[in-house]
Design a protein around this motif. Structure first.
Motif, PDB file in Angstrom:
ATOM      1  N   GLU A  21     -20.258  57.729 -67.528  1.00  0.00           N
ATOM      2  CA  GLU A  21     -20.490  57.843 -66.088  1.00  0.00           C
ATOM      3  C   GLU A  21     -21.692  57.018 -65.624  1.00  0.00           C
ATOM      4  O   GLU A  21     -21.893  56.813 -64.426  1.00  0.00           O
ATOM      5  N   THR A  22     -22.488  56.540 -66.575  1.00  0.00           N
ATOM      6  CA  THR A  22     -23.622  55.699 -66.209  1.00  0.00           C
ATOM      7  C   THR A  22     -23.109  54.377 -65.659  1.00  0.00           C
ATOM      8  O   THR A  22     -22.198  53.770 -66.217  1.00  0.00           O
TER       9      THR A  22
ATOM     10  N   PRO B 239     -28.250  49.422 -63.272  1.00  0.00           N
ATOM     11  CA  PRO B 239     -28.998  50.398 -62.476  1.00  0.00           C
ATOM     12  C   PRO B 239     -29.028  49.992 -61.015  1.00  0.00           C
ATOM     13  O   PRO B 239     -28.806  48.824 -60.673  1.00  0.00           O
TER      14      PRO B 239
ATOM     15  N   ARG C 107     -34.507  50.744 -59.757  1.00  0.00           N
ATOM     16  CA  ARG C 107     -34.625  50.774 -61.212  1.00  0.00           C
ATOM     17  C   ARG C 107     -34.381  49.399 -61.825  1.00  0.00           C
ATOM     18  O   ARG C 107     -35.002  49.034 -62.825  1.00  0.00           O
TER      19      ARG C 107
ATOM     20  N   ARG D  75     -21.953  51.920 -73.173  1.00  0.00           N
ATOM     21  CA  ARG D  75     -22.757  52.978 -72.571  1.00  0.00           C
ATOM     22  C   ARG D  75     -22.555  54.299 -73.293  1.00  0.00           C
ATOM     23  O   ARG D  75     -21.438  54.668 -73.622  1.00  0.00           O
TER      24      ARG D  75
ATOM     25  N   GLU E 244     -31.174  57.481 -68.392  1.00  0.00           N
ATOM     26  CA  GLU E 244     -30.393  56.302 -68.035  1.00  0.00           C
ATOM     27  C   GLU E 244     -31.243  55.036 -68.133  1.00  0.00           C
ATOM     28  O   GLU E 244     -30.780  54.001 -68.622  1.00  0.00           O
ATOM     29  N   THR E 245     -32.491  55.122 -67.667  1.00  0.00           N
ATOM     30  CA  THR E 245     -33.368  53.955 -67.710  1.00  0.00           C
ATOM     31  C   THR E 245     -33.653  53.556 -69.150  1.00  0.00           C
ATOM     32  O   THR E 245     -33.687  52.361 -69.484  1.00  0.00           O
TER      33      THR E 245
ATOM     34  N   ASN F 233     -23.197  57.266 -72.009  1.00  0.00           N
ATOM     35  CA  ASN F 233     -22.524  58.128 -71.043  1.00  0.00           C
ATOM     36  C   ASN F 233     -21.604  57.259 -70.189  1.00  0.00           C
ATOM     37  O   ASN F 233     -22.078  56.386 -69.457  1.00  0.00           O
TER      38      ASN F 233
ATOM     39  N   GLU G  98     -31.682  53.983 -71.603  1.00  0.00           N
ATOM     40  CA  GLU G  98     -30.458  53.338 -72.087  1.00  0.00           C
ATOM     41  C   GLU G  98     -30.361  51.899 -71.595  1.00  0.00           C
ATOM     42  O   GLU G  98     -29.997  50.993 -72.355  1.00  0.00           O
ATOM     43  N   TYR G  99     -30.687  51.664 -70.330  1.00  0.00           N
ATOM     44  CA  TYR G  99     -30.662  50.291 -69.804  1.00  0.00           C
ATOM     45  C   TYR G  99     -31.642  49.400 -70.574  1.00  0.00           C
ATOM     46  O   TYR G  99     -31.332  48.257 -70.911  1.00  0.00           O
TER      47      TYR G  99
ATOM     48  N   VAL H 275     -31.329  62.633 -64.442  1.00  0.00           N
ATOM     49  CA  VAL H 275     -30.714  61.699 -65.395  1.00  0.00           C
ATOM     50  C   VAL H 275     -31.351  60.316 -65.316  1.00  0.00           C
ATOM     51  O   VAL H 275     -30.980  59.430 -66.085  1.00  0.00           O
TER      52      VAL H 275
END
Length: 482
Positions: free
Chosen positions: A137-138, A142, A146, A133, A40-41, A135, A43-44, A36
């Motif tokens: 859960e993210t 980071p 990250r 977000r 996730e990155t 997700n 998304e950030y 993930v």
């Protein structure tokens, strides 16, 4: 930005570190958390206003692999800067030795503290202002590595660099880097996952099985070329800026990466032989804390030999370098040799038998190779196993703070006692009063200072880059080592 200093940035960054329990959970997940990481990155990045496509303007030379990534990046960075003096060249590597801003360099120099703080808090604030977000859960921000990677992207984009040399382990959010390089052999061919359509992929020679995997992955990803770099004519006669015989393979890859990149981005045709510019760049390349000899600038009786080797393979290279005429076997104008001290630490003391045992075996081979009358069992006069805690009061320098050590293990010096036990088992004749288990790097430096009273001292520091960075800090070597 008033009041938001570099120290404030480091303090905030340290809140994003994973603790020992989290790291263990990640290992136990069997790689599920790694899968993930890329989405996730992305998304950030989107939350702070960038898309992966925006990163293409950085003109990235992307280097991955198990070992040799940092050295290859250092050589490549030096070549690009020497050839294109007018360019602004970014370099991102990991980890740092003394200050986290070392990870983000412009034209060879770490970001100034005020610039790091500015870019850091711009990322920090944007993430807080845009906390929507995909997700739930993210995490809101980071984790440490990250976050620094994203700060590096933001800094390079803001400063409009002409070229970027990027050392990345698994994090590959780039859509179209300029060129990709794969360093030294080792099982773990998933690192070929950075291959991209239309991008040339270069690698050093690999074992046949691994080479076939890499070649097939390059074909599957439709890389524009797959090249196993040849040995560069004349390279072996050059004294590289990074010591160690293993560095010639890293330099070979760097030369070919630079040739490919400069042809693609600047229309510069590769020359049949190494130019004076390339030779100068290779000689001037620096990569602190790796096979590095540092005469102590104040305590002139002491010479520090620093190598953050932390795998069996890299420790073998370290010993090959130290137990040689370039290291402890160098000729000195003195009737007796300096006292020798080994300062060592590693992630797990359970690795002690394997790591220390292989170091002793390679050391004995080196003594035989150089026709030395010395025995490896008496090669060191003292051995020190110390925790990576910076100071004797139990505190860390801000940039060297780590939460990755179990508090219970640290309190009991579990790893260090296991290492000492392994040494006693491997060298049963070694004097017990010359084996030291110490709670901090400052304690270790004190032992060295005491030994100086009797004459010259050679100190090999290895097993951990964090340990090497702590030694540079406590022994006040930064002005000459970094």
């Amino acid at each position: 930005m008033a009041g938001r200093t570099y120290s404030d940035a480091v303090e905030c960054l340290n809140t994003l570190q994973s603790n020992a329990a989290t790291l263990e959970a990640s290992r136990a997940s069997g790689g599920k958390l790694v899968k993930v990481a890329i989405p996730e990155t992305i998304e950030y990045l989107q939350r702070i206003g960038y898309s992966p496509e925006d990163l293409n303007s950085l003109n990235v030379i992307h280097v991955t692999g198990t070992k040799g990534k940092g050295s290859t990046c250092a050589f490549t960075d030096s070549i690009i800067r020497h050839v294109k003096l007018e360019w602004k060249v970014g370099l991102f590597t990991s980890p740092h030795l003394v200050a986290v801003r070392e990870r983000i360099r412009i034209n060879g120099a770490p970001l100034p503290e005020e610039d790091f703080a500015r870019f850091f808090f711009e990322v920090w604030d944007r993430l807080e202002q845009n906390d929507v977000r995909v997700n739930p859960e993210t995490l809101s921000k980071p984790m440490y590595f990250r976050f620094v990677t994203i700060v590096a992207f933001h800094a390079f984009l803001s400063l409009k660099v002409d070229a970027t040399i990027l050392e990345v382990y698994r994090l590959s959010v780039l859509t179209t880097p300029a060129v990709l390089g794969k360093t030294i052999k080792e099982i773990g061919w998933q690192k070929a996952g950075i291959y991209k359509r239309g991008v040339p992929a270069l690698t050093v020679p690999q074992p046949e099985e691994g080479l076939e995997v890499l070649k097939q992955r390059a074909q599957d990803k439709e890389a524009s070329a797959f090249i196993v770099v040849p040995t560069t004519p004349g390279l072996s006669s050059i004294k590289l800026g990074l010591p160690g015989s293993h560095q010639y393979q890293n330099a070979d890859l760097a030369i070919n990466l630079a040739n490919t990149f400069l042809h693609k981005k600047a229309g510069i045709e590769p020359e049949a032989t190494l130019s004076e510019t390339y030779i100068t760049a290779l000689k001037n390349a620096k990569w602190p804390g790796r096979c590095q000899t540092v005469p102590d600038p104040v305590h002139t009786a002491t010479t520090w030999f620093l190598d953050g080797a932390h795998t069996a393979e890299s420790l073998s290279f370290c010993v090959q370098w130290f137990v040689s005429p370039d290291g402890a076997l160098r000729k000195l104008d003195a009737p007796t040799r300096p006292a020798r001290i080994l300062i060592f630490n590693c992630t797990s003391g359970r690795s002690g038998d394997a790591f220390l045992g292989s170091m002793l075996v390679r050391g004995a081979e080196q003594l035989k190779r150089h026709i030395s009358s010395e025995e490896i069992n008496t090669f060191f006069d003292r051995v020190i196993f110390c925790a990576n805690v910076t100071y004797a009061d139990g505190g860390f320098k801000g940039d060297l703070t780590t939460r990755a050590i179990s508090e219970t293990d640290l309190a009991q010096l579990k790893t260090q006692n296991e290492l000492a036990s392994a040494w006693r088992s491997l060298v049963p004749s070694f004097p017990a009063d010359r084996i030291h288990v110490l709670p901090s790097i400052e304690h270790a430096v004190r032992v060295v200072r005491e030994e100086e009273a009797s004459g010259k001292v050679d100190v090999l520091v290895t097993g951990s880059l964090h340990l090497v960075g702590g030694i540079i800090e406590v022994a006040q070597l930064a002005d000459v080592a970094l």
